[in-house]
Each structure stands twice: as C-alpha cells, then as structure tokens.
Write a protein that holds these residues in place. Structure first.
Motif, PDB file in Angstrom:
ATOM      1  N   ALA A 112     -34.131 139.398  22.040  1.00 20.72           N
ATOM      2  CA  ALA A 112     -34.284 138.800  23.374  1.00 20.72           C
ATOM      3  C   ALA A 112     -35.149 137.547  23.312  1.00 20.72           C
ATOM      4  O   ALA A 112     -34.882 136.544  23.989  1.00 20.72           O
ATOM      5  CB  ALA A 112     -34.886 139.818  24.337  1.00 20.72           C
ATOM      6  N   LYS A 113     -36.189 137.583  22.486  1.00 21.55           N
ATOM      7  CA  LYS A 113     -37.067 136.420  22.340  1.00 21.55           C
ATOM      8  C   LYS A 113     -36.301 135.237  21.753  1.00 21.55           C
ATOM      9  O   LYS A 113     -36.453 134.089  22.188  1.00 21.55           O
ATOM     10  CB  LYS A 113     -38.255 136.780  21.453  1.00 21.55           C
ATOM     11  CG  LYS A 113     -39.286 135.669  21.312  1.00 21.55           C
ATOM     12  CD  LYS A 113     -40.480 136.132  20.485  1.00 21.55           C
ATOM     13  CE  LYS A 113     -41.526 135.025  20.355  1.00 21.55           C
ATOM     14  NZ  LYS A 113     -42.694 135.475  19.544  1.00 21.55           N
ATOM     15  N   LEU A 114     -35.453 135.520  20.770  1.00 22.00           N
ATOM     16  CA  LEU A 114     -34.647 134.456  20.166  1.00 22.00           C
ATOM     17  C   LEU A 114     -33.591 133.939  21.136  1.00 22.00           C
ATOM     18  O   LEU A 114     -33.306 132.737  21.171  1.00 22.00           O
ATOM     19  CB  LEU A 114     -34.002 134.956  18.878  1.00 22.00           C
ATOM     20  CG  LEU A 114     -34.961 135.182  17.708  1.00 22.00           C
ATOM     21  CD1 LEU A 114     -34.245 135.852  16.547  1.00 22.00           C
ATOM     22  CD2 LEU A 114     -35.574 133.853  17.256  1.00 22.00           C
ATOM     23  N   LYS A 144     -32.988 125.323  21.388  1.00 18.37           N
ATOM     24  CA  LYS A 144     -33.385 125.470  19.978  1.00 18.37           C
ATOM     25  C   LYS A 144     -32.363 126.342  19.261  1.00 18.37           C
ATOM     26  O   LYS A 144     -32.672 127.432  18.771  1.00 18.37           O
ATOM     27  CB  LYS A 144     -34.781 126.054  19.894  1.00 18.37           C
ATOM     28  CG  LYS A 144     -35.838 125.168  20.552  1.00 18.37           C
ATOM     29  CD  LYS A 144     -37.206 125.837  20.565  1.00 18.37           C
ATOM     30  CE  LYS A 144     -38.242 124.959  21.255  1.00 18.37           C
ATOM     31  NZ  LYS A 144     -39.578 125.622  21.329  1.00 18.37           N
ATOM     32  N   VAL A 145     -31.132 125.842  19.209  1.00 16.25           N
ATOM     33  CA  VAL A 145     -30.021 126.653  18.710  1.00 16.25           C
ATOM     34  C   VAL A 145     -30.088 126.826  17.198  1.00 16.25           C
ATOM     35  O   VAL A 145     -29.949 127.931  16.671  1.00 16.25           O
ATOM     36  CB  VAL A 145     -28.673 126.028  19.113  1.00 16.25           C
ATOM     37  CG1 VAL A 145     -27.519 126.901  18.614  1.00 16.25           C
ATOM     38  CG2 VAL A 145     -28.592 125.861  20.630  1.00 16.25           C
ATOM     39  N   GLY A 146     -30.286 125.728  16.469  1.00 19.38           N
ATOM     40  CA  GLY A 146     -30.276 125.792  15.017  1.00 19.38           C
ATOM     41  C   GLY A 146     -31.292 126.768  14.458  1.00 19.38           C
ATOM     42  O   GLY A 146     -30.959 127.647  13.644  1.00 19.38           O
ATOM     43  N   ALA A 147     -32.537 126.625  14.903  1.00 21.06           N
ATOM     44  CA  ALA A 147     -33.589 127.512  14.423  1.00 21.06           C
ATOM     45  C   ALA A 147     -33.335 128.942  14.860  1.00 21.06           C
ATOM     46  O   ALA A 147     -33.577 129.899  14.114  1.00 21.06           O
ATOM     47  CB  ALA A 147     -34.946 127.031  14.932  1.00 21.06           C
ATOM     48  N   GLY A 148     -32.837 129.103  16.080  1.00 17.30           N
ATOM     49  CA  GLY A 148     -32.572 130.440  16.596  1.00 17.30           C
ATOM     50  C   GLY A 148     -31.477 131.157  15.832  1.00 17.30           C
ATOM     51  O   GLY A 148     -31.570 132.362  15.566  1.00 17.30           O
ATOM     52  N   VAL A 149     -30.445 130.417  15.464  1.00 14.90           N
ATOM     53  CA  VAL A 149     -29.341 131.014  14.709  1.00 14.90           C
ATOM     54  C   VAL A 149     -29.829 131.493  13.338  1.00 14.90           C
ATOM     55  O   VAL A 149     -29.473 132.587  12.888  1.00 14.90           O
ATOM     56  CB  VAL A 149     -28.188 130.003  14.551  1.00 14.90           C
ATOM     57  CG1 VAL A 149     -27.207 130.468  13.483  1.00 14.90           C
ATOM     58  CG2 VAL A 149     -27.465 129.826  15.880  1.00 14.90           C
ATOM     59  N   LYS A 150     -30.646 130.683  12.698  1.00 15.95           N
ATOM     60  CA  LYS A 150     -31.173 131.097  11.397  1.00 15.95           C
ATOM     61  C   LYS A 150     -31.957 132.403  11.508  1.00 15.95           C
ATOM     62  O   LYS A 150     -31.828 133.305  10.668  1.00 15.95           O
ATOM     63  CB  LYS A 150     -32.072 129.996  10.821  1.00 15.95           C
ATOM     64  CG  LYS A 150     -31.319 128.842  10.179  1.00 15.95           C
ATOM     65  CD  LYS A 150     -32.274 127.939   9.432  1.00 15.95           C
ATOM     66  CE  LYS A 150     -31.519 126.894   8.622  1.00 15.95           C
ATOM     67  NZ  LYS A 150     -32.432 126.025   7.848  1.00 15.95           N
ATOM     68  N   VAL A 192     -23.145 132.707  20.392  1.00 11.44           N
ATOM     69  CA  VAL A 192     -23.423 131.314  20.007  1.00 11.44           C
ATOM     70  C   VAL A 192     -22.195 130.691  19.332  1.00 11.44           C
ATOM     71  O   VAL A 192     -21.834 129.545  19.604  1.00 11.44           O
ATOM     72  CB  VAL A 192     -24.642 131.242  19.066  1.00 11.44           C
ATOM     73  CG1 VAL A 192     -24.859 129.804  18.592  1.00 11.44           C
ATOM     74  CG2 VAL A 192     -25.897 131.741  19.780  1.00 11.44           C
ATOM     75  N   ALA A 193     -21.559 131.461  18.448  1.00 12.37           N
ATOM     76  CA  ALA A 193     -20.383 130.943  17.742  1.00 12.37           C
ATOM     77  C   ALA A 193     -19.255 130.608  18.707  1.00 12.37           C
ATOM     78  O   ALA A 193     -18.587 129.571  18.562  1.00 12.37           O
ATOM     79  CB  ALA A 193     -19.911 131.965  16.704  1.00 12.37           C
TER      80      ALA A 193
END
Length: 343
Positions: free
Chosen positions: A198-200, A208-214, A238-239
């Motif tokens: 949930a935090k992500l 902040k999609v890139g960092a969140g996806v990682k 996201v995908a």
C-alpha cells in the motif's frame, strides 16, 4: 478548482459546509453545483459562458443522477459531451470525474441504472486530462444498504456523508492539483491490505513509478505469500497502465498529433525516474518526435488552445488562427484551430 454538478454538489453549501470549509476552501475551491440539474443543464451552462474568464486547475464533476429516468447510454453520452465542453472552454483544466453516487436505501432499479452508467463512463479516464474515481462503495454497508445516517433521503448526503466524500477524494484532488501537468501515474482501485505494498502504491500514484516498480518487483518474491500476491497484482496494474499509454502514444503519432504524443513520452520519462532503461527509451522517443515538423505545429497550436474562451471572441484571435492555418495547412492542427474560433 471548482465542483460542477447538481443538488448533491450544491449541498456543499448546506449540510456539507463545515467539511467544505475544512477540506476544500483552503484549495480556493468554487461550487458550481445547481439543484435539479441534469447533464443537459450543465452542457447549456458551459456553452453559455459559465467558464468564460476562468481556467480552473481542476474540475470535480459528478452529474447524471437526475437523468436516471433515461437510458444509461444517453446519460453517459451527456457526460462525455460535458467533458468535451470543458476541454474546449478550459483546455488546461484536469477533470476528476466521479462515478454517480449510489441511491435508494436498498439495491433497486435506480441504483442498478447508476451502476450501468458508471461502467460506461469509467473508460473516459485517459490518464492525462480526465481521471475517473468511483467512491460509491464508501457510502454503503457490507450488505449494500445506504443508511439514513449518511443519506437520510436515500440521495443527498448529510454532514457525515460529505465527510466521507471529502476523505475519499482529497488525496486524489491534491495529487491532481500539482503544478506539473506532465505528471503521469497509474491509479489503484483500492489500497493493498499489505502495508508495504500500500505504501508503494501511494508512492507510485504520486508519479514515482520507476522506483516503485523496482520495489514491487522485490516484494513480488517475498516469502509472505499474501504480500507477494498483492505486489504482483500492483505490478499488473502498472503494466496495464503503461501498455495503455504506449498504445495511446502510437495512436496519437499515427493521427498526426505528434505534440500530444511527445507530451506523453516526456511525462513517462519523469515517471520512470529510477528505472533508467525504461526512462531512456521514452527519452529517445521524445527526441525523435521533436524532430518531426508536426511537433512545432502542435506546440504553436497548444498556445492557441490555451487561450480562454473569452479571448477567442476577440477578432484578433481569428486572425491568429488564419495565420496558423496558412503556416501549417496539412497538419491535423489546422482543422482543430479553425474549430477554436467562436462564430
């Protein structure tokens, strides 16, 4: 920002006033709700100057319950026309399109009609100018009852109902009020039951999609099965969002709207900071599109479109449009520019 709608929106001046003063007055919100209005009345208002002279950063739109006697498809078409009119008369505005609230104490034909409309208008969310949010479930109990403690007449919220409304949309409102118009981010239907996921999700929703996806990719391999499944579901969301934007970029380029396609690519560069390979792909695509002559035409058209409706009545605006059309006669923007002139 402004709220646009019927008596339910108008009620922010009454039962919802204390909540309004706390939640939305600090955001310099205006209330354009009028009791009894249906989609046709809002269309009339917009086409007769309601937005002349103003350019709200955000419009919160919830309309259609007073049209519930007609077909769901017709109600959805009315809402679609309203969105088009907002786009015409206030092109820089974003719209938070709310699903029509549930009505009637227990599920009935009217509530079913509302649900049908909401299914039809959800796809109007384009992730750029229009953002759809359905908060109806927050007004209902587990057995789908709409209690008198929230909507005494089965339609209009009381103070408690307006508090639920404010709490449900305020995070999204604040996000959409950000100054960066290129910010792109997916939305999640509901926060994960896993606090870490949930935090992500919340971080990703701020762009902040890139960092969140990682980070989600790591959680998808977590030893806790529930956390791993939740992270995988968030990654799928996201995908799907990314695939949709990639498709839209391609469609816009094919239609000749290179400027809009480039705006999307630029937004994705920002959103995927933290995932350098993905960001680089969008950056290279952006540079490629900027070399296209249609990009320059789109950039100039964007300035014309940004001029408020009041300014378009000035004869000098028509001359600007004529000059633009002569300069870029074969572009998709030439026809659009002609449509900006209010005759």
């Amino acid at each position: 920002m402004l709220f646009l709608g019927d008596s339910i929106t108008d009620g922010w001046r009454g039962s919802g006033l204390a909540v309004w003063n706390s939640a939305f007055a600090p955001l310099k919100a205006a209330n354009f709700g009028i009791s009894g209005d249906g989609t046709q009345h809002v269309i009339w208002r917009l086409r007769h100057g309601e937005l002349d002279g103003i350019q709200p950063k955000l419009v919160v739109l919830m309309i259609g319950t007073n049209n519930a006697g007609g077909p769901a498809a017709d109600i959805a078409l009315g809402i679609k026309a309203i969105l088009a009119d907002i786009r015409e008369f206030s092109p820089k505005s974003r719209v938070l399109l709310l699903g029509i609230f549930p009505r009637s104490e227990r599920p009935d034909a009217l509530r079913a009609k509302v649900a049908d409309v909401n299914k039809l208008i959800e796809p109007f969310d384009d992730g750029r100018k229009v953002f759809y949010l359905d908060i109806g479930a927050k007004f209902l109990t587990a057995d789908q009852t709409l209690t008198k403690d929230i909507m005494p007449d089965g339609l209009h919220p009381n103070a408690a109902g307006y508090q639920i409304w404010a709490d449900a949309i305020l995070p999204t409102v604040k996000h959409l009020m950000l100054d960066d118009p290129t910010l792109l981010a997916p939305t999640f239907r509901a926060p994960s039951s896993s606090p870490r996921v949930a935090k992500l999700q919340a971080s990703i929703a701020t762009g902040k999609v890139g960092a969140g996806v990682k980070a989600l990719e790591k959680l998808a391999e977590d030893k806790d099965g529930a956390t791993a499944r939740s992270a995988s579901a968030a990654l799928a969301t996201v995908a799907a969002w990314k695939d949709g934007l990639d498709t839209e970029i391609g469609s816009l380029r094919a239609e000749g709207d290179v400027f809009a396609a480039a705006e999307l690519a630029g937004g994705m560069v920002t959103s995927y900071t933290g995932s350098e390979s993905v960001a680089k792909g969008y950056h290279d695509l952006l540079l490629e599109m900027k070399k296209d002559p249609a990009f320059a035409a789109g950039s100039e058209y964007d300035k014309l479109e940004a001029m408020p409706a009041e300014a378009r009545k000035d004869p000098r605006f028509a001359k600007l449009v004529d000059a633009f059309v002569k300069k870029y006669p074969t572009t998709v923007y030439a026809g659009r520019a002609k449509g900006l002139v209010r005759r």
